[in-house]
Design a protein around this motif. Structure first.
Motif, mmCIF file in Angstrom:
data_model
loop_
_atom_site.group_PDB
_atom_site.id
_atom_site.type_symbol
_atom_site.label_atom_id
_atom_site.label_comp_id
_atom_site.label_asym_id
_atom_site.label_seq_id
_atom_site.Cartn_x
_atom_site.Cartn_y
_atom_site.Cartn_z
ATOM 1 N N VAL A 55 0.831 -1.201 0.000
ATOM 2 C CA VAL A 55 0.000 0.000 0.000
ATOM 3 C C VAL A 55 0.864 1.248 0.000
ATOM 4 C CG1 VAL A 55 -1.744 1.299 1.276
ATOM 5 C CG2 VAL A 55 -1.916 -1.196 1.122
ATOM 6 N N THR A 116 -13.392 -2.251 -2.884
ATOM 7 C CA THR A 116 -12.967 -1.444 -1.742
ATOM 8 C C THR A 116 -12.511 -2.392 -0.647
ATOM 9 O OG1 THR A 116 -15.147 -1.415 -0.661
ATOM 10 C CG2 THR A 116 -14.719 0.300 -2.315
ATOM 11 N N LEU A 125 -4.367 -4.761 -3.815
ATOM 12 C CA LEU A 125 -4.647 -3.329 -3.906
ATOM 13 C C LEU A 125 -4.987 -2.905 -5.322
ATOM 14 C CD1 LEU A 125 -4.660 -0.516 -2.480
ATOM 15 C CD2 LEU A 125 -2.253 -0.317 -3.163
ATOM 16 N N HIS A 128 -8.385 -2.202 -6.556
ATOM 17 C CA HIS A 128 -9.098 -1.033 -6.031
ATOM 18 C C HIS A 128 -8.859 0.209 -6.890
ATOM 19 C CE1 HIS A 128 -8.629 -2.879 -1.681
ATOM 20 N NE2 HIS A 128 -9.043 -3.755 -2.578
ATOM 21 N N ILE A 132 -10.514 3.895 -6.259
ATOM 22 C CA ILE A 132 -9.760 5.015 -5.679
ATOM 23 C C ILE A 132 -9.907 6.252 -6.550
ATOM 24 C CG2 ILE A 132 -7.484 5.835 -4.945
ATOM 25 C CD1 ILE A 132 -6.667 2.877 -4.604
ATOM 26 N N CYS A 137 -12.577 4.809 -1.932
ATOM 27 C CA CYS A 137 -11.762 4.221 -0.872
ATOM 28 C C CYS A 137 -10.364 4.845 -0.865
ATOM 29 C CB CYS A 137 -11.668 2.702 -1.018
ATOM 30 S SG CYS A 137 -10.978 2.130 -2.589
ATOM 31 N N TRP A 138 -9.629 4.558 0.203
ATOM 32 C CA TRP A 138 -8.258 5.030 0.377
ATOM 33 C C TRP A 138 -8.139 6.549 0.182
ATOM 34 C CZ3 TRP A 138 -5.305 1.549 2.611
ATOM 35 C CH2 TRP A 138 -5.523 0.180 2.370
ATOM 36 N N LEU A 141 -4.935 8.413 1.801
ATOM 37 C CA LEU A 141 -3.688 8.188 1.074
ATOM 38 C C LEU A 141 -3.745 8.801 -0.326
ATOM 39 C CD1 LEU A 141 -2.709 4.585 2.167
ATOM 40 C CD2 LEU A 141 -1.294 6.627 2.389
#
Length: 307
Positions: A55, A116, A125, A128, A132, A137-138, A141
């Protein structure tokens, strides 16, 4: 143009799909573009830390991509990215984000990449990436990527996705993303109608291709390849029709794992597609100017179309 390479998969350099960008470079990606008259600057993008964590490394890589893309834009270059993972497109979108231009995304992929963390049982990841991009999500970051702004879901056209669970299909159908499975993407009238609808909402577009959107009968692009994909000619037709509707200001080719290739057929398919992408792409309008927005609004008004 600036040809960037992000040779990472899940934080690891040069392995699995992370080996794809360098394989394409060794096969002469930049030399082919130069032979067609393009001025090409090459750049390998690296994360800021040597510590590998899927991540953290992915977002560090996107931060570096965003900076490199913004610099390319400032120099008047078209940024084209060869990436191991699809989520590297986040950095390109961030580097070109400009409030004066409504940014769109045409995303070709065998998968939805719309998972997600709350829904994902695979823990990958890169599944996603599109979620994103639209802010599902995320978010914390993603905000560390310079210039990143979530795209409205109505600014996204997902083409060729077919390897989805029933739950993933349901989520996509409830979203604002326009999804054309392979059968719909193969129909020129349906494809043109979707692109026309997108062109009413956005001014410029980033063209993203996960190479596993292609049918594995060409050669599997990676270990996630799925049947009933698009042919090379069909993918290139999507590009051509997109460019006929909207300025293509950047592009990504992602997820090529040379270990699955057969007689370099997917490699050569990717290089041909890169040639076509370079041929239709156009530099972004100067930052902060109306650029295409004003031009396209005037054109649409004079032709009776709604902008």
């Amino acid at each position: 143009m600036t040809l960037l390479r992000a040779p990472f998969d899940s934080g690891h350099r040069g392995t699995r799909m992370g080996g794809g960008p360098e394989a394409l470079a060794r096969a002469g990606a930049s030399e082919r573009l130069r032979a067609r008259g393009h001025l090409v600057t090459e750049l390998v993008v690296e994360p800021s830390s040597s510590w590998v964590a899927e991540v953290a490394t992915a977002f560090e890589l996107n931060q570096a991509i965003a900076v490199a893309v913004a610099e390319a834009e400032e120099a008047g270059h078209v940024p084209l990215l060869l990436a191991g993972n699809c989520n590297a497109t986040l950095g390109v979108l961030a580097g070109l984000a400009d409030p004066a231009h409504r940014q769109g995304l045409v995303w070709l992929d065998a998968h939805g990449d719309f998972n997600t963390p709350e829904e994902d049982t695979g823990g990958f990841l890169d599944g996603h990436g599109l979620a994103i991009a639209v802010g599902r999500c995320w978010a914390a970051l993603a905000a560390t990527i310079p210039g990143f702004r979530p795209l409205p879901e109505s600014h996204v056209l997902l083409i060729g996705a077919r390897d989805l669970s029933e739950d993933q299909r349901a989520v996509l159908l409830r979203s604002g993303v326009t999804w054309l499975p392979p059968a719909e993407a193969r129909d020129p009238a349906t494809l043109v109608a979707a692109l026309e609808q997108l062109s009413a909402r956005v001014d410029v577009v980033h063209f993203h291709v996960d190479l596993d959107v292609h049918d594995p009968s060409i050669a599997p692009a990676n270990g996630y390849a799925a049947p009933d994909g698009l042919s090379a000619a069909e993918v290139r037709r999507v590009l051509r029709l997109t460019a006929a509707q909207l300025p293509v200001v950047s592009g990504t080719l992602a997820s090529y794992d040379p270990a699955y290739d057969v007689e370099h057929r997917m490699r050569d398919t990717a290089l041909d597609l890169l040639d076509d992408l370079a041929a239709v792409a156009t530099p972004a309008a100067p930052r902060g100017t109306q650029g295409w927005a004003a031009t396209r609004a005037s054109s649409s008004s004079s032709s009776g179309r709604s902008a």
